[in-house]
Scaffold this motif. Structure first.
Motif, PDB file in Angstrom:
ATOM      1  N   GLY A 196       0.831  -1.193   0.000  1.00  0.00           N
ATOM      2  CA  GLY A 196       0.000   0.000   0.000  1.00  0.00           C
ATOM      3  C   GLY A 196       0.867   1.244   0.000  1.00  0.00           C
ATOM      4  N   ASN A 197       0.651   2.116   0.974  1.00  0.00           N
ATOM      5  CA  ASN A 197       1.449   3.338   1.096  1.00  0.00           C
ATOM      6  C   ASN A 197       2.633   3.176   2.034  1.00  0.00           C
ATOM      7  OD1 ASN A 197      -0.262   4.837  -0.627  1.00  0.00           O
ATOM      8  ND2 ASN A 197      -1.689   5.218   1.073  1.00  0.00           N
ATOM      9  N   SER A 198       2.879   1.959   2.476  1.00  0.00           N
ATOM     10  CA  SER A 198       3.964   1.704   3.434  1.00  0.00           C
ATOM     11  C   SER A 198       4.975   0.729   2.853  1.00  0.00           C
ATOM     12  CB  SER A 198       3.395   1.142   4.745  1.00  0.00           C
ATOM     13  OG  SER A 198       2.493   2.029   5.345  1.00  0.00           O
ATOM     14  N   ARG A 199       6.045   0.538   3.604  1.00  0.00           N
ATOM     15  CA  ARG A 199       7.036  -0.485   3.288  1.00  0.00           C
ATOM     16  C   ARG A 199       6.850  -1.651   4.249  1.00  0.00           C
ATOM     17  NH1 ARG A 199      11.712   2.044   5.156  1.00  0.00           N
ATOM     18  NH2 ARG A 199      12.883   0.192   4.530  1.00  0.00           N
ATOM     19  N   LEU A 200       7.158  -2.847   3.763  1.00  0.00           N
ATOM     20  CA  LEU A 200       7.074  -4.029   4.619  1.00  0.00           C
ATOM     21  C   LEU A 200       7.955  -3.866   5.845  1.00  0.00           C
ATOM     22  CD1 LEU A 200       6.113  -6.901   5.197  1.00  0.00           C
ATOM     23  CD2 LEU A 200       7.962  -7.735   3.721  1.00  0.00           C
ATOM     24  N   PHE A 201       9.176  -3.336   5.669  1.00  0.00           N
ATOM     25  CA  PHE A 201      10.083  -3.173   6.809  1.00  0.00           C
ATOM     26  C   PHE A 201       9.467  -2.269   7.873  1.00  0.00           C
ATOM     27  CE2 PHE A 201      14.543  -4.217   4.895  1.00  0.00           C
ATOM     28  CZ  PHE A 201      14.103  -5.503   4.621  1.00  0.00           C
ATOM     29  N   GLU A 202       8.720  -1.261   7.458  1.00  0.00           N
ATOM     30  CA  GLU A 202       8.070  -0.383   8.428  1.00  0.00           C
ATOM     31  C   GLU A 202       6.979  -1.126   9.181  1.00  0.00           C
ATOM     32  OE1 GLU A 202       8.603   3.815   5.912  1.00  0.00           O
ATOM     33  OE2 GLU A 202       6.721   2.682   5.818  1.00  0.00           O
ATOM     34  N   LEU A 203       6.217  -1.930   8.469  1.00  0.00           N
ATOM     35  CA  LEU A 203       5.140  -2.681   9.101  1.00  0.00           C
ATOM     36  C   LEU A 203       5.665  -3.784  10.016  1.00  0.00           C
ATOM     37  CD1 LEU A 203       2.782  -2.989   5.983  1.00  0.00           C
ATOM     38  CD2 LEU A 203       2.546  -1.410   7.917  1.00  0.00           C
TER      39      LEU A 203
END
Length: 433
Positions: A381-388
């Motif tokens: 979406g509007n994020s990165r996997l690493f951030e999630l």
């Protein structure tokens, strides 16, 4: 008396990484350091791409990037002539899968300072001037006597106290291996005026006694590297004679022997070793600090989960996963030291290190991914996997075709399958679709 805790001995990059990981998981611990004050030198200045990913997860990546710079090119000086050569680092662009593709240079003392600041944010501090005097252990706890006379009772003790580790010696373990240079080398942080800071300067010698001066980012210092015999007792005089440049100040210095050595066990009962306490490397390839940080990153979530009621067998995987990696890294650094090649490529960035044979890895492959591999970053979406993924939990990524990728808290793939996971070794899972 300090019950139900973890005791960490040594507050270098390895010990600090472990402490931060435990702190963000709510685990009770103490972090002890024998030295009276923080380390002040540049020793482990190269931070590899995989370690940068670890630092992002720990919440310090912005500070690390601001404190450092890419590796400069070499400038070889031959009498009145000089020429530029390659660099130990690469200059690859970031990609969706690899956000930090290049080796990054940060003075080790600054890296440690950033990690201490993060630990402070999490409500913990390093206890300086506190060394381990003696330790004993039972089936249920570790009993440590400290240099101040205090007796500490902890559930587990982790030795992150470097190549001369008091913890390792108390366990009767030895660093087995070999010296790979007959004579020691000197490393120092020196201030030199009127020397171009854009390049890493090398003055070669027909006898192999080269002098190197590498500019340290965001400081006024160069890191000096040379054979100790060629420098002698007077660093200033030797450098001026070879380079024609005067040293204004020496901020820090150290002499070391190039060696490849490691223990044959990472664990004895409730006591574990990590970092240089378990393996020592020559500086070639910039692997030592990085391997130690990743030892701690592997161990932290496992310790936290076991202390909070998870299966104790999880701790057995620390040695089985990390000991073979240390052995492989030692072989790599020995080869790089002996060949003296500046070509590194992907061999040293530690992105390809994996746990495919681990008891914690299961399932099938998916494209170029296998259980045990590092999970690449990707857009969600509007994020990165690493951030999630950031934080202490396990993560399950559900793909449109029904495939589920279960990702460990340290960012490695636990399994790839069609089966949805409800927990991971009793640990809650966040699901991302």
């Amino acid at each position: 008396m300090y019950e139900k805790s973890i005791l960490i001995i040594g507050a270098g990059p390895t010990g600090l990484t472990l402490a931060i990981d435990l702190a963000r998981r709510g685990v009770n611990f103490r972090l002890l350091e024998a030295a009276d004050t923080p380390f002040q030198g540049s020793r482990g200045k190269g931070i590899q791409p995989r370690t940068l990913e670890v630092f992002e997860d720990l919440g310090v990546i912005d500070q690390i990037l601001a404190a450092g710079a890419p590796y400069p090119k070499f400038r070889i000086h031959l009498g009145p002539l000089s020429m530029r050569a390659g660099s130990l680092g690469s200059s690859k662009p970031s990609t969706e899968r690899i956000p930090y593709p290049n080796l990054w240079m940060v003075r080790q003392s600054r890296t440690e300072e950033i990690l201490r600041e993060r630990l402070h944010q999490l409500g913990h501090e390093v206890e300086f001037s506190t060394a381990l005097a003696n330790l004993e252990q039972s089936d249920h706890s570790v009993h440590a006597t400290l240099s101040n006379g205090e007796t500490v009772h902890a559930e587990y003790l982790i030795g992150c106290d470097g190549g001369h580790s008091a913890v390792r010696k108390s366990l009767g373990l030895k660093l087995e291996g070999e010296a790979i240079d007959e004579e020691p080398s000197v490393v120092a942080d020196v201030e030199i005026k009127n020397l171009d800071r854009r390049d890493w300067h090398i003055w070669p010698s027909l006898k192999g006694a080269a002098i190197g001066l590498c500019p340290l980012p965001n400081t006024q210092f160069f890191q000096l590297m040379a054979k100790a015999a060629s420098i002698g007792d007077n660093i200033e005089q030797a450098v001026f004679k070879v380079t024609g440049h005067r040293i204004e100040r020496i901020a820090w210095r150290s002499i070391y022997q190039h060696s490849v050595r490691m223990v044959n066990r990472y664990r004895v009962g409730r006591v574990f070793l990590a970092g240089d306490a378990a393996h020592v490397h020559p500086p070639s390839g910039g692997q030592g600090l990085n391997t130690g940080v990743q030892d701690a990153y592997n161990l932290g979530w496992k310790l936290a989960h076991v202390v909070n009621g998870g299966p104790a067998s999880l701790l057995d995987t620390y040695e089985s996963e990390r000991l073979p990696i240390a052995a492989a890294v030692l072989g790599l650094t020995k080869h790089l030291h002996q060949t003296r090649s500046i070509k590194r490529g992907d061999a040293t960035n530690q992105l390809a290190l994996h746990y495919r044979t681990s008891a914690l890895s299961s399932g099938h492959t998916l494209g170029d991914l296998s259980p045990g591999d590092r999970m690449p970053d990707r857009r969600i979406g509007n994020s990165r996997l690493f951030e999630l993924m950031r934080g202490p939990q396990a993560t399950e990524l559900q793909l449109p075709d029904g495939t589920k990728i279960l990702i460990r808290p340290d960012g490695y793939i636990a399994s790839i399958s069609q089966k949805e996971s409800t927990d991971y070794a009793g640990m809650p899972i966040q699901q991302i679709r």
